[in-house]
Scaffold this motif. Structure first.
Motif, mmCIF file in Angstrom:
data_model
loop_
_atom_site.group_PDB
_atom_site.id
_atom_site.type_symbol
_atom_site.label_atom_id
_atom_site.label_comp_id
_atom_site.label_asym_id
_atom_site.label_seq_id
_atom_site.Cartn_x
_atom_site.Cartn_y
_atom_site.Cartn_z
ATOM 1 N N LYS A 83 5.225 -3.042 -2.254
ATOM 2 C CA LYS A 83 4.532 -2.836 -3.531
ATOM 3 C C LYS A 83 3.039 -2.676 -3.317
ATOM 4 O O LYS A 83 2.383 -1.827 -3.964
ATOM 5 N N LEU A 84 2.482 -3.504 -2.415
ATOM 6 C CA LEU A 84 1.053 -3.378 -2.125
ATOM 7 C C LEU A 84 0.718 -2.020 -1.526
ATOM 8 O O LEU A 84 -0.312 -1.420 -1.847
ATOM 9 N N LYS A 85 1.573 -1.534 -0.657
ATOM 10 C CA LYS A 85 1.327 -0.226 -0.048
ATOM 11 C C LYS A 85 1.323 0.869 -1.099
ATOM 12 O O LYS A 85 0.527 1.816 -1.040
ATOM 13 N N LYS A 86 2.223 0.746 -2.055
ATOM 14 C CA LYS A 86 2.286 1.749 -3.121
ATOM 15 C C LYS A 86 1.069 1.646 -4.038
ATOM 16 O O LYS A 86 0.507 2.667 -4.462
ATOM 17 N N LYS A 87 0.637 0.422 -4.310
ATOM 18 C CA LYS A 87 -0.479 0.199 -5.230
ATOM 19 C C LYS A 87 -1.803 0.648 -4.620
ATOM 20 O O LYS A 87 -2.666 1.220 -5.315
ATOM 21 N N TYR A 88 -1.994 0.375 -3.331
ATOM 22 C CA TYR A 88 -3.272 0.688 -2.685
ATOM 23 C C TYR A 88 -3.093 1.780 -1.629
ATOM 24 O O TYR A 88 -3.689 1.737 -0.558
ATOM 25 N N ASP A 89 -2.306 2.752 -1.982
ATOM 26 C CA ASP A 89 -1.988 3.815 -1.021
ATOM 27 C C ASP A 89 -3.229 4.568 -0.569
ATOM 28 O O ASP A 89 -3.305 5.045 0.556
ATOM 29 N N ASN A 90 -4.231 4.678 -1.457
ATOM 30 C CA ASN A 90 -5.431 5.454 -1.136
ATOM 31 C C ASN A 90 -6.617 4.578 -0.731
ATOM 32 O O ASN A 90 -7.737 5.075 -0.621
ATOM 33 N N ASP A 91 -6.380 3.285 -0.559
ATOM 34 C CA ASP A 91 -7.466 2.373 -0.197
ATOM 35 C C ASP A 91 -6.980 1.481 0.944
ATOM 36 O O ASP A 91 -6.487 0.369 0.719
ATOM 37 N N ARG A 92 -7.147 1.942 2.156
ATOM 38 C CA ARG A 92 -6.619 1.242 3.309
ATOM 39 C C ARG A 92 -7.303 -0.121 3.507
ATOM 40 O O ARG A 92 -6.668 -1.093 3.896
ATOM 41 N N GLN A 93 -8.613 -0.164 3.202
ATOM 42 C CA GLN A 93 -9.329 -1.411 3.381
ATOM 43 C C GLN A 93 -8.832 -2.470 2.400
ATOM 44 O O GLN A 93 -8.580 -3.622 2.774
ATOM 45 N N ARG A 94 -8.671 -2.082 1.143
ATOM 46 C CA ARG A 94 -8.181 -3.019 0.134
ATOM 47 C C ARG A 94 -6.740 -3.454 0.442
ATOM 48 O O ARG A 94 -6.374 -4.619 0.255
ATOM 49 N N LEU A 95 -5.944 -2.515 0.949
ATOM 50 C CA LEU A 95 -4.559 -2.842 1.319
ATOM 51 C C LEU A 95 -4.540 -3.921 2.394
ATOM 52 O O LEU A 95 -3.742 -4.873 2.327
ATOM 53 N N GLY A 96 -5.423 -3.787 3.376
ATOM 54 C CA GLY A 96 -5.475 -4.788 4.440
ATOM 55 C C GLY A 96 -5.863 -6.153 3.915
ATOM 56 O O GLY A 96 -5.285 -7.182 4.307
ATOM 57 N N VAL A 97 -6.850 -6.202 3.026
ATOM 58 C CA VAL A 97 -7.314 -7.475 2.463
ATOM 59 C C VAL A 97 -6.207 -8.130 1.650
ATOM 60 O O VAL A 97 -5.926 -9.331 1.791
ATOM 61 N N GLU A 98 -5.547 -7.356 0.772
ATOM 62 C CA GLU A 98 -4.502 -7.912 -0.083
ATOM 63 C C GLU A 98 -3.291 -8.359 0.743
ATOM 64 O O GLU A 98 -2.637 -9.357 0.424
ATOM 65 N N THR A 99 -2.998 -7.612 1.788
ATOM 66 C CA THR A 99 -1.871 -7.996 2.647
ATOM 67 C C THR A 99 -2.145 -9.324 3.322
ATOM 68 O O THR A 99 -1.281 -10.215 3.363
ATOM 69 N N MET A 100 -3.353 -9.504 3.839
ATOM 70 C CA MET A 100 -3.701 -10.763 4.484
ATOM 71 C C MET A 100 -3.709 -11.911 3.486
ATOM 72 O O MET A 100 -3.298 -13.039 3.805
ATOM 73 N N ASN A 101 -4.151 -11.651 2.273
ATOM 74 C CA ASN A 101 -4.124 -12.688 1.238
ATOM 75 C C ASN A 101 -2.700 -13.110 0.920
ATOM 76 O O ASN A 101 -2.429 -14.299 0.702
ATOM 77 N N MET A 102 -1.804 -12.144 0.881
ATOM 78 C CA MET A 102 -0.396 -12.480 0.605
ATOM 79 C C MET A 102 0.183 -13.308 1.747
ATOM 80 O O MET A 102 0.896 -14.290 1.516
ATOM 81 N N TYR A 103 -0.114 -12.917 2.969
ATOM 82 C CA TYR A 103 0.356 -13.706 4.106
ATOM 83 C C TYR A 103 -0.150 -15.140 4.002
ATOM 84 O O TYR A 103 0.599 -16.111 4.207
ATOM 85 N N LYS A 104 -1.432 -15.292 3.679
ATOM 86 C CA LYS A 104 -2.040 -16.607 3.630
ATOM 87 C C LYS A 104 -1.449 -17.450 2.511
ATOM 88 O O LYS A 104 -1.176 -18.650 2.684
ATOM 89 N N SER A 105 -1.207 -16.842 1.383
ATOM 90 C CA SER A 105 -0.691 -17.591 0.234
ATOM 91 C C SER A 105 0.733 -18.087 0.451
ATOM 92 O O SER A 105 1.153 -19.077 -0.152
ATOM 93 N N HIS A 106 1.476 -17.408 1.319
ATOM 94 C CA HIS A 106 2.857 -17.815 1.590
ATOM 95 C C HIS A 106 3.005 -18.513 2.947
ATOM 96 O O HIS A 106 4.123 -18.754 3.411
#
Length: 558
Positions: A401-424
């Motif tokens: 879902k994150l990849k689809k949401k931030y498909d055009n923003d690679r930097q934001r995708l990386g930040v949100e992905t790391m946040n999800m990892y950290k939260s879980h």
């Protein structure tokens, strides 16, 4: 075993593959024009039989028909339980050494067909030849020696000129696969005589075992000239020496003409006070290598004698035998001849392999037991890797879902992905790091099994007759490939299921192709490892299901 583990193993194998490609033994070039020592003349090439009393007997008929000129070759055999040492009067050299242990026989019921450690066809390349490059006297390079003393366990060769007499005194050593050698230089003149002594060894590359790629990994046996100088073993194969000879002055403890499972090494006795020595290596042609140890100059008083002492080891590279060689009470570190990776891990693994063999009585079973032990030791990091894969599998839909949401923003995708990892409570390195920690153990075990002479011509239940050679019917590598495919299909799907499906096919094919050319002992190890891996994966899957995904994720943080 999840995708990250497979990638870690692939990286390990890839490193080994790149090493073989960067430093392969190349096909032997045309013989060079490097001059060798002149050949001795008048050699009959006949072996001298040993009498019942152990004394070498001379055939009178052969002596009567010998051509005029220099004395014909006389050979003396010193036999032990472990080997047969054939010595020659041409230079007082070592012409042949054959191992007598049954596992080394090439012919059934023939102890004399043992594996040759030394088998030189020409007198000029017979090991233990002496030279005096800088001396106040002249000893011809092809000097013939006379047998002056002989006994069941010893022989003395002597040659002399008006100025000096040289004796080479051989005696069966106190340990296995050993000879004790003394070189005595007696000054017959009324003036001091100076000299530099040089002792030479020779090795020969079997052209059918020169290797060159992983396709010949199991059959390769590269001959190397090895010098232990200044606390480090310096190795050069014959091909490299043909391009560039090497010399190293310093604290030379030993020199050796080395092969994969056997070696011929000479360890000089310590000198007091210590003197600098020199080690040199060169190639005489594309298949023959020469190595020497040269001593500092000595001056012998009129009527006096100076003696050089050596331990000659000619046999299989059993670590415990190499470790026992300590002339003058000084550890020679001859076990550094065994060219394993991560020796600090390899030696304990070899000790365990021998321990398990003592229990099982079969080296193939001992390999299986050693693999089980290593899997037990690495169980926790493997468990962490598999648990991390489960967590990543649970998060895969959210990551999509994150990849689809931030498909055009690679930097934001990386930040949100790391946040999800950290939260879980998921670490992106949770699956890779434990595998990397295990890599030194895997590499050390791989190297240990590849260089263990104990596996040479050792059977595995009558099906495999040599664990150091490839599986004759490829049963173990093919079974390993099938088990690996099954395990990868059982592993949790990652963020990219299509990629994992492709890997589940490609990786087993690649590893199976690689294993086809591994020694059978290594193939047994990899097959056992993957079988245990399936058991671990089944356990992780069962516990995860039983706890309702309890292994997978920590509660999300608000």
């Amino acid at each position: 075993m999840d995708k990250r583990t497979i990638l870690a193993v692939a990286l390990c194998m890839g490193i080994l593959f790149v090493w073989w490609k960067v430093f392969p033994p190349t096909p032997p070039p045309q013989p060079s024009t490097v001059a060798t020592a002149p050949a001795a003349v008048g050699a009959t090439g006949q072996s001298v039989p040993v009498s019942a009393g152990g004394m070498a007997a001379v055939d009178p008929a052969a002596a009567a028909t010998a051509p005029a000129g220099p004395a014909p070759e006389e050979r003396v055999t010193l036999s032990t339980v472990e080997g047969r040492f054939v010595l020659s009067s041409l230079g007082g050299t070592l012409r042949e050494v054959r191992l007598r242990d049954k596992k080394f026989w090439s012919k059934k019921n023939d102890p004399e067909s043992g594996l040759p450690v030394v088998a030189m066809a020409t007198p000029e390349t017979a090991p233990l030849r002496l030279f005096f490059p800088k001396a106040d006297f002249v000893i011809p390079d092809n000097a013939a020696y006379t047998v002056t003393q002989r006994a069941p366990d010893s022989v003395v060769f002597r040659t002399e000129t008006p100025a000096v007499a040289i004796e080479k005194r051989y005696k069966v050593g106190s340990g296995r696969f050993r000879l004790a050698l003394e070189v005595a230089v007696f000054n017959k003149t009324d003036k001091p005589a100076s000299h530099n002594l040089t002792l030479l060894l020779y090795g020969r590359q079997d052209p059918d075992k020169k290797g060159g790629s992983f396709l010949s990994y199991a059959s390769a046996d590269v001959a190397e000239m090895v010098c232990f100088v200044d606390e480090k073993a310096k190795r050069d194969n014959i091909e490299s020496l043909l391009k560039e000879p090497k010399e190293n002055p310093g604290n030379v403890r030993w020199v050796a003409a080395d092969e994969k499972f056997v070696t011929l090494a000479v360890v000089p006795d310590p000198e007091s006070p210590p003197q600098e020595r020199k080690c040199g290596r060169r190639a005489l042609d594309g298949l023959t290598g020469e190595i020497f140890v040269s001593f500092a100059s000595r001056t012998v008083a009129p009527g006096a004698t100076t003696v050089y002492g050596f331990t000659v080891f000619a046999g299989p590279k059993y670590i415990e035998e190499l470790d026992r060689i300590a002339p003058g009470g000084q550890d020679a570190r001859l076990s550094d001849l065994v060219n394993v990776t991560f020796a600090v891990l390899s030696r304990p693994l070899l000790y365990l392999l021998k321990l398990f063999f003592g229990w099982a009585g079969n080296w193939g079973v001992a390999i299986i037991m050693l693999t089980l032990f290593v899997k037990l030791v690495t169980f926790y990091p493997t468990w962490k890797t598999m648990a991390s894969a489960k967590k990543m599998q649970r998060l895969a839909p959210e990551i999509a879902k994150l990849k689809k949401k931030y498909d055009n923003d690679r930097q934001r995708l990386g930040v949100e992905t790391m946040n999800m990892y950290k939260s879980h409570g998921v670490s992106p390195f949770g699956g890779c790091l434990p595998s990397l920690i295990q890599m030194p153990i895997w590499i050390a075990l791989f190297s240990t099994l590849n260089y263990a002479v104990e596996l040479y011509r050792s059977e595995f239940f009558g099906y495999i007759h040599d664990l150091s050679a490839k599986d004759p019917f490829y049963v173990t590598p093919l079974a390993m490939g099938a088990i690996m495919y099954l395990q990868m299909r059982m592993s949790p799907a990652g963020a990219d299921p299509q990629q994992q499906k492709m890997m589940a096919v490609m990786m087993p094919i690649m590893f199976t192709g690689f294993s086809l050319f591994l020694p059978a002992g290594l193939a047994i190890y990899t097959l056992t490892s993957y079988l245990i891996g399936i058991g671990q994966q089944l356990l992780v899957n069962y516990l995860d299901k039983r706890h309702g995904g309890g292994l997978a994720l920590a509660p999300a943080k608000s």
